[in-house]
Every structure is written in C-alpha cells, then in structure tokens.
Design a protein around this motif. Structure first.
Motif: not given
Length: 343
Positions: A78-85, A113-118, A145-151
């Motif tokens: 998962v590729h987020g804005e700040e980190e990749t999981l 309050g939940v982090s992007e990774r969580e 994509r996730l529901e929050t938009g991450e690829r």
C-alpha cells in the motif's frame, strides 16, 4: 552350555550388519515413499484457489460449490502519502454458493487520531473480510485502492501445499544416518571383546605358567586351567566363552589346542592375544622355550592392565569434574543466600 549359546547369539558379524542395514534402509525408503504418496494424494484433493490477471487487475476464483474452503497468501503493498506498507494476508476463500449472505460487510471507518499506517492496516483487514462477504460471486476482483484512496499493489504467492520435498529430504537424512551408523553395534561389541581379553588374558597366562612349572604339558595345562575356571562358576564373558568352545573342540572332536587358539587370536585381531598365540605355535613347531616366554609375556600383560586401569581412573576423575563443580556452586548458593537475604 546354555549361557555360552546365549553369548554366541549376541555376536554380530559384518555380513549380518550389512544385511540388516540393507533391510533398514529399504524400510526407511519405503516409508518415505508411502508418506510422499499420501501427501501428494491429500494435496491433490484439496480445493485450489486460482488467481488470474486481466488488464492489470487480479481476480480470485473461489473453490467450486460443495467443496472445501481454499487457502491463499496475498502480498499487498500500500502506497500512502508519507509511507509504504508491505503486508502478507492469509486468506481463506469459502466455496461458491448461490445463496447470498444476509449480512453485508461494513467498511471500517478511519477514526480520528489513527495514524496513516494503522488506517492502511485496517483497510487491508477489511478487504480480506469482504472477500467472503458474498459467496454467490465465483470471481472476485481485488481492489486497486483502499477506501481512503491509497493505491494497492497485489501479488499472489502460489505456494504448494505438498510437503513432498520435506518428506524426501527427511527420508534421505534418516537413510544416511542409518547407513553411516551401521557398524556402531559392531564397534561396541569389539570394544567389549577387547576389554574382556585384556582383563582375563594376564590371569590365564599366569595360570598356564604355574601349571607348566608343575610339570604339565601345554594341552593338559590348558584343559586343567579351563576346568578350574568352570569350577569357579563366575559369569562367562567373551574371552572364556571362546576358550570354552576350544576346550569342547579339543575334548570331543580331538581338535588341536594351539590351532584353535591361533584361529581365535586372528579373528579377534587383538595384538596381545596374537603374541601369546605365536609363543604357543613356536613351541609346538620349533621347540622354543615356552615357560620363560609366557612368564615374560604375563609380566607385560599385567603391566598393560595396570596402565589401562590408571587411564580409566583418570578418565573417571575427568568425568566427575563437572558434577563436583555443580555441587560446589549449589553449596555456595545455599551458604551465601541467607546472608544476602538479610541485607
């Protein structure tokens, strides 16, 4: 005679060991092949989950209706804005069913309050749960994509459920160790035989010297020595068991004492026994003085026996070092512990 027969049964030859080793290796290989066949049959009957790619999108195909659930390992990136999981998902796919489930999967909402990774981890868990939310769909598309938009980048691990390679490797290892340790029993037996000869030979030669000095010839001295040994009723061992067979051969089959003794020495391969046998043979064939040579040989045998006892004593002391150290440590702890507890 019963005890001697029991001892003869315990003697193992190299031919017997080779034959038993072949049987053991064959049994191990047959058992390994049977396990491999059973594993292959079981793995072939398991329902498989197929993964296909169409236009850059992965699709999962469920097991057919009436079958068992299938298992699949997915690797998601998962590729987020700040980190990749990167995470592995163990997915169990229920078989195809025409009946829709009444309950609908609900997506996990991202809490404040939940982090992007969580959030990405919760999104992946939601996707894994949604795969079995509707079993009337035979083919399921993995979301990009996730529901929050991450690829999401998907990769399916097509690992075989068969353990045939592990079973084959284990079978080979067991067969190798069986073949490698085939002479362990024979080595232990030869060690016991050597210890028996070295323990009893000095006494036997010394008794022969005393009887020869008393005026008996070699054959009569040997028979007298064996008869006295029988009267002692001590536990028979390898050395006196073989001497007893020589005695019986001389008495019943009119065998040659020194010939049988020489054959026994050659079969055992023990150097000290060979020297005594050569002294007897030289006396019979060449008329060499027997008593003096046997006396000197007896002194050498007693000296070697004394050295052997000293070596075993030193070895026993070495083996006792570790238990004594442990005992000393326990004693120190018991003595010092109350003083530390009072502090």
């Amino acid at each position: 005679m019963k005890r001697t027969k029991k001892e003869k049964k315990k003697i193992v030859s190299e031919a017997t060991i080779a034959r038993n080793t072949r049987k053991q290796v064959a049994a191990v290989l047959l058992a390994g092949l049977a396990l491999m066949a059973a594993d292959l049959i079981m793995s072939s009957t398991q329902e498989q989950v197929t993964v296909t790619e169409d236009g850059g999108t992965l699709y999962i195909t469920r097991p057919p209706a009436g079958g068992e659930p299938g298992h699949l390992t997915l690797r998601a990136e998962v590729h987020g804005e700040e980190e990749t999981l990167e995470q592995k998902l163990e997915v169990t796919m229920e078989p195809y069913s025409r009946e829709k489930e009444s309950e609908e999967a609900t997506a996990e909402s991202a809490e404040s309050g939940v982090s992007e990774r969580e959030q990405m981890e919760m999104g992946l868990r939601g996707i894994a749960t949604d795969l079995n939310s509707d079993t009337d769909r035979m083919r399921i598309m993995l979301p990009s994509r996730l529901e929050t938009g991450e690829r999401i980048s998907w990769e399916a691990e097509t690992a075989s459920r068969s353990n045939a390679v592990a079973i084959l490797a284990m079978t080979g290892i067991v067969a190798f160790f069986v073949y490698r340790n085939r002479f362990t029993v024979l080595e232990k037996q030869r060690k016991k035989e050597y210890e028996s000869v070295m323990r009893q030979l000095p006494e036997f030669v010394n008794r022969l010297v005393l009887l020869l000095n008393a005026g008996l010839v070699l054959t009569n001295a040997f028979e007298k020595s064996m008869e006295e040994r029988f009267s002692d009723r001590n536990e028979d061992d390898y050395f006196y068991g073989r001497l007893k067979s020589i005695y019986v051969s001389c008495r019943t089959a009119n065998g040659s004492m020194h010939t049988e003794f020489r054959r026994m020495a050659k079969e055992s391969g023990i150097r000290e026994l060979m020297r005594v046998s050569n002294i007897m043979t030289d006396n019979i064939r060449k008329g060499v003085e027997l008593t003096d040579k046997l006396r000197s040989e007896s002194e050498m045998l007693w000296l070697e026996r004394k050295k052997s006892c000293e070596e075993r004593g030193r070895l026993a002391e070495t083996k006792l070092t570790l238990p004594l150290m442990i005992f000393l440590m326990v004693l120190l702890i018991i003595t010092v512990a109350p003083a530390f507890l009072e502090l």
